[in-house]
Write an enzyme that holds these catalytic residues in place. Structure first.
Site, PDB file in Angstrom:
ATOM      1  N   HIS A 130       0.809  -1.214   0.000  1.00  0.00           N
ATOM      2  CA  HIS A 130       0.000   0.000   0.000  1.00  0.00           C
ATOM      3  C   HIS A 130       0.842   1.264   0.000  1.00  0.00           C
ATOM      4  O   HIS A 130       0.403   2.300  -0.496  1.00  0.00           O
ATOM      5  CB  HIS A 130      -0.952   0.022   1.206  1.00  0.00           C
ATOM      6  CG  HIS A 130      -2.168  -0.808   0.998  1.00  0.00           C
ATOM      7  ND1 HIS A 130      -2.235  -2.129   1.362  1.00  0.00           N
ATOM      8  CD2 HIS A 130      -3.372  -0.527   0.428  1.00  0.00           C
ATOM      9  CE1 HIS A 130      -3.432  -2.619   1.045  1.00  0.00           C
ATOM     10  NE2 HIS A 130      -4.136  -1.666   0.476  1.00  0.00           N
ATOM     11  N   GLY A 131       2.035   1.192   0.552  1.00  0.00           N
ATOM     12  CA  GLY A 131       2.841   2.408   0.553  1.00  0.00           C
ATOM     13  C   GLY A 131       4.208   2.173   1.147  1.00  0.00           C
ATOM     14  O   GLY A 131       4.393   1.310   2.010  1.00  0.00           O
TER      15      GLY A 131
END
Lengths: 383, 470
Positions: B325-326
């Site tokens: 996600h990041g």
């Protein structure tokens, strides 16, 4: 009576059965459904666009003819005013200039016709934008600019709010953002309708002579020591929040060069009057308390020096006008002065009083420091 | 180009759809598919033209390796080819997404001063990389047919409804649909259902998600200190924002694809109604969960190698999910928290303990809301600021929430919006159900027109989708 009840019951049963039929059974083919939905959506959108175009609450396409113009939302309406009004002079600045009466500006400064481009919290970047747009639209002869020194501590390209580009350019291809806009439908048009219906607050905002005035002359604004004390407590001290970064002077002067001196230099044909608005002594005390006063005074001195380098500029300073700044009866808070003070300022500039030269600005700054010192010695109203 | 932009709705999409069905009349499917691939490249290039080279290279390299893998009978070179393909994809993702994160941590650990590249993250890279990794693995497992050609493969990766933010589709659920001759002609029911789904998604995104987004931004990014209600309003607003944003995007993607007669897999199934954290992950971003199960959790051994190995596998899978996600520690910790929650639930179930379903729902939602704080916060400091407000603030004045809200929105309006938002996610039928049961009724027609019109009026404020960042 019984018959009426029976008939009503029948009608209700029939209507509810029809509605259930509509909701649960497919009354149309998918193809027809799609065609109806798409054409209805486009039809409703077209209708909305037509209504917005006709009422045109932000005066984007024309100066209103169906109703008296309303001046309620400055950032959205000013582009239309620049485009559709007749003027040879513009008033630039923030809320410090909002109460000026155009008739007084024209009479005192010798303009033919003026407009006010003075939204709240107007930054130097916005002033630059308004001047540039107005000078492209009309042959400008005059400009009056209320120079808010603390606005120069903001970033060079900062506007107070993100500006709606589609109102500020001449590109009709992005006008759909205005024609299909919830703010226009929920705020712009209802405001116009309220004004047409005669609601006092909105009717007062239809006075073109006082466009954008925050004191509508209805007695709702309070002035005096109590009002200033209340505002100081509520907002934590006028100008106190304008913290300055390192090398503030350089950044502020760059802001002046980019946003003000640029158009001053490019338009020698425009007679530009710049004035320093009179904040109350309490605001200067606040600046002094957070250690910013000297920086602002230094900026003011250098700004005057640079502005007076252009023959089309005159500068006036009302910040050392003791009769104004030391009398809280003139203020609603630490910085905002009454319309009467606005009238006084215009009259003085008309008589060429309070004019500043490179020599006297240093004396003015010394006097400012002295005024603050005396005020603090006497006991500030809000420490 | 955003789905929620005027250019997309009024120009790009109608032109592509009409062109696609028009060219399909020529009875040469490759012409219409080429048109669609060109349109997809235009759609992708609209954001950043220079990254077209990246995505095209990624497609060509993966296609060639996959084709070789699928066509080569056996031998150790197949493993080498899979390794090269995996390294290529992971390397690409690592370079663009994680290099700065790596440099930042090495600098912090070793006291070095390596400069960060500050690369602009190519849109959808996490999605199209995972999609192609799954293709390579399936080719290696001989689960992918050899008949794919480059045009069809490109369409599988580039198909614009799912290109930027998913759902993460698998080749075997997309390719047959593109190949089916029935799908080359317009189907009025699919068109109608697609319009309806698109309208729902558009409304979710521009009216609901973007409204809650402003409050979340004020709470997370603007205010330096939060009171109890400010923190809770910010956290609840973000909980609703991320759901309406991502599920709205997915509804639009499913609606658009359906108008091309393509059924995309569902990505959401009312996740905030989940009875447990495990249930939550079968309802939230379902295609990512499916990918991680098939290509990470099962290959690690799943639950077949004893209890502790199962727990370790669960944790590893959720850490990968967080990192996917990041590139930031807040995402890793967010993933780790969900991993811990999954392990606790598994241990609980293994002991045969039961939990009342309503208590389970409440606990799951509470946990998810708290974990979203980490997901949204720009840094650990920002997350701690929100947690301090939520759990340790002594200022309980409701009137203080004005500071979090948008100008013009009152505290009572905010309360109504939040209640309505949670009613929608907890009670109403979701878009997946609506899509399966869609009928072209008058009620659906009126609802569609209203949703579209209101959404278009809200579109004067343009904001990108949250999952465009991943």
């Amino acid at each position: 009576m019984r018959r009426i009840v029976l008939v009503s019951g029948e009608i209700w049963n029939y209507a509810s059965a029809r509605w259930r039929l509509c909701c649960t059974v497919s009354p149309v083919s998918s193809r027809r459904w799609g065609a109806i939905v798409i054409s209805s959506s486009l039809g409703v959108l077209l209708g909305i666009a037509l209504i917005v175009f006709t009422i045109d609450p932000y005066q984007v396409y024309r100066r209103p003819t169906l109703y008296k113009p309303l001046f309620a939302d400055a950032y959205n309406t000013i582009p239309g005013i620049i485009r559709n009004y007749d003027y040879d002079g513009i008033v630039l600045g923030s809320s410090m200039c909002q109460n000026f009466r155009l008739s007084e500006v024209e009479a005192c400064l010798g303009w033919r016709k003026g407009v006010k481009l003075t939204p709240s919290g107007c930054t130097p970047a916005t002033v630059n934008l308004f001047f540039t747009l107005a000078s492209k639209r009309q042959p400008l002869r005059h400009a009056l600019y209320g120079l808010d020194i603390f606005g120069f501590s903001r970033p060079v390209d900062e506007h107070r709010i993100p500006l709606p580009d589609y109102l500020y350019d001449d590109d009709i291809r992005n006008d759909y953002l205005y024609l299909w806009n919830r703010n226009v439908l929920y705020e712009g048009i209802p405001d116009v309708l309220k004004a047409i219906a005669g609601r006092k607050k909105y009717r007062l905002k239809q006075n073109e002579d006082e466009m954008w005035a925050w004191d509508l002359g209805d007695g709702r604004r309070e002035y005096g020591e109590n009002a200033v004390v209340h505002a100081e407590k509520r907002f934590g001290g006028a100008l106190k929040g304008n913290t300055l970064p390192e090398n503030a002077i350089e950044a502020m002067l760059e802001n002046l060069d980019v946003n003000i001196l640029g158009f001053v230099k490019d338009h020698p044909e425009v007679d530009i009057v710049v004035f320093f608005p009179p904040y109350s002594i309490q605001a200067w005390h606040n600046l002094n308390a957070v250690g910013n006063m000297d920086t602002y005074l230094e900026f003011k001195e250098k700004a005057v020096e640079r502005l007076l380098g252009f023959p089309n500029v005159r500068v006036y300073d009302f910040q050392i006008e003791k009769t104004i700044v030391c009398d809280f009866a003139n203020y609603r808070d630490g910085t905002h002065y009454s319309p009467q003070v606005g009238t006084l300022i215009l009259e003085r500039m008309g008589r060429d009083e309070n004019r500043v030269t490179n020599e006297c600005i240093q004396k003015n700054n010394t006097l400012m420091r002295q005024l603050v010192k005396n005020y603090e010695a006497s006991g500030a109203i809000v420490p | 180009m955003l789905f929620s932009s005027h250019q997309f709705i009024f120009l790009f999409f109608p032109a592509v759809l009409l062109g696609y069905y028009g060219l399909n009349r020529l009875d040469r499917p490759w012409v219409a598919r080429s048109w669609l691939v060109m349109a997809c490249l235009f759609f992708y290039g609209w954001f950043e033209p220079s990254y077209l080279i990246l995505i095209v290279s990624s497609i060509v390299v993966n296609f060639m390796i996959g084709r070789w893998l699928a066509g080569t009978p056996s031998g150790r070179w197949r493993m080498v080819a899979l390794g090269v393909g995996t390294a290529f994809n992971v390397g690409l993702l690592g370079y663009y997404k994680y290099s700065d994160f790596l440099v930042e941590n090495i600098n912090a650990l070793c006291g070095l001063e390596w400069t960060m590249k500050g690369l602009l993250l190519p849109l959808g890279i996490s999605f199209f990389t995972f999609q192609q990794l799954s293709y390579l693995v399936d080719c290696h497992r001989r689960e992918a047919p050899t008949r794919y050609n480059l045009l069809n493969y490109s369409l599988f990766v580039l198909f614009f409804p799912q290109l930027i933010a998913g759902p993460i589709v698998l080749h075997h659920e997309m390719m047959p649909q593109f190949d089916d001759p029935k799908n080359t002609k317009p189907d009025s029911l699919n068109l109608a259902a697609g319009v309806h789904l698109f309208a729902i998604g558009l409304f979710k995104k521009v009216v609901l998600a973007d409204t809650f987004a402003e409050w979340a931004t004020n709470g997370f990014d603007v205010l330096p200190v939060l009171t109890f209600w400010q923190a809770w309003v910010a956290a609840l607003a973000y909980t609703l924002q991320i759901y309406f944003d991502f599920s709205g995007y997915c509804d639009m993607a499913m609606g658009i694809a359906r108008m091309f007669n393509i059924h995309l897999p569902a990505n959401f199934n009312s996740p905030y109604r989940a009875r447990s954290i495990k249930d939550f992950w079968t309802r939230w971003h379902m295609t990512l969960g499916r990918f991680l199960s098939h290509y990470v959790y099962f290959p690690l051994g799943g639950n077949r190698r004893g209890r502790f190995r199962t727990y370790a596998n669960l944790m590893a899978t959720f850490l990968v999910s967080g990192l996917w996600h990041g590139a930031g520690w807040t995402f890793v910790i967010w993933g780790g928290l969900h991993g811990v929650a999954m392990i606790i639930q598994r241990a609980w179930n293994e002991r045969g303990l039961e939990m009342h379903r309503w208590l389970g729902r409440a606990l799951t939602l509470f946990f998810v809301i708290c974990a979203w704080v980490l997901f949204r916060a720009e840094s650990m400091t920002a997350a701690m600021k929100v947690y301090r407000g939520m759990f340790f603030s002594a200022d309980f004045r409701w009137s203080q929430i004005d500071a979090v809200l948008t100008a013009g929105v009152s505290a009572s309006d905010a309360r109504d919006w939040l209640i309505a938002g949670f009613m929608m996610v907890l009670v109403c039928k979701n878009a997946m159900v609506k899509s399966h049961t869609f009928q072209p009724t008058v009620r659906n027609g009126v609802a569609t027109v209203l949703l579209v019109v209101v959404a278009i009026l809200y579109m004067s404020r343009i904001s990108p989708f949250i999952y465009y960042n991943f």
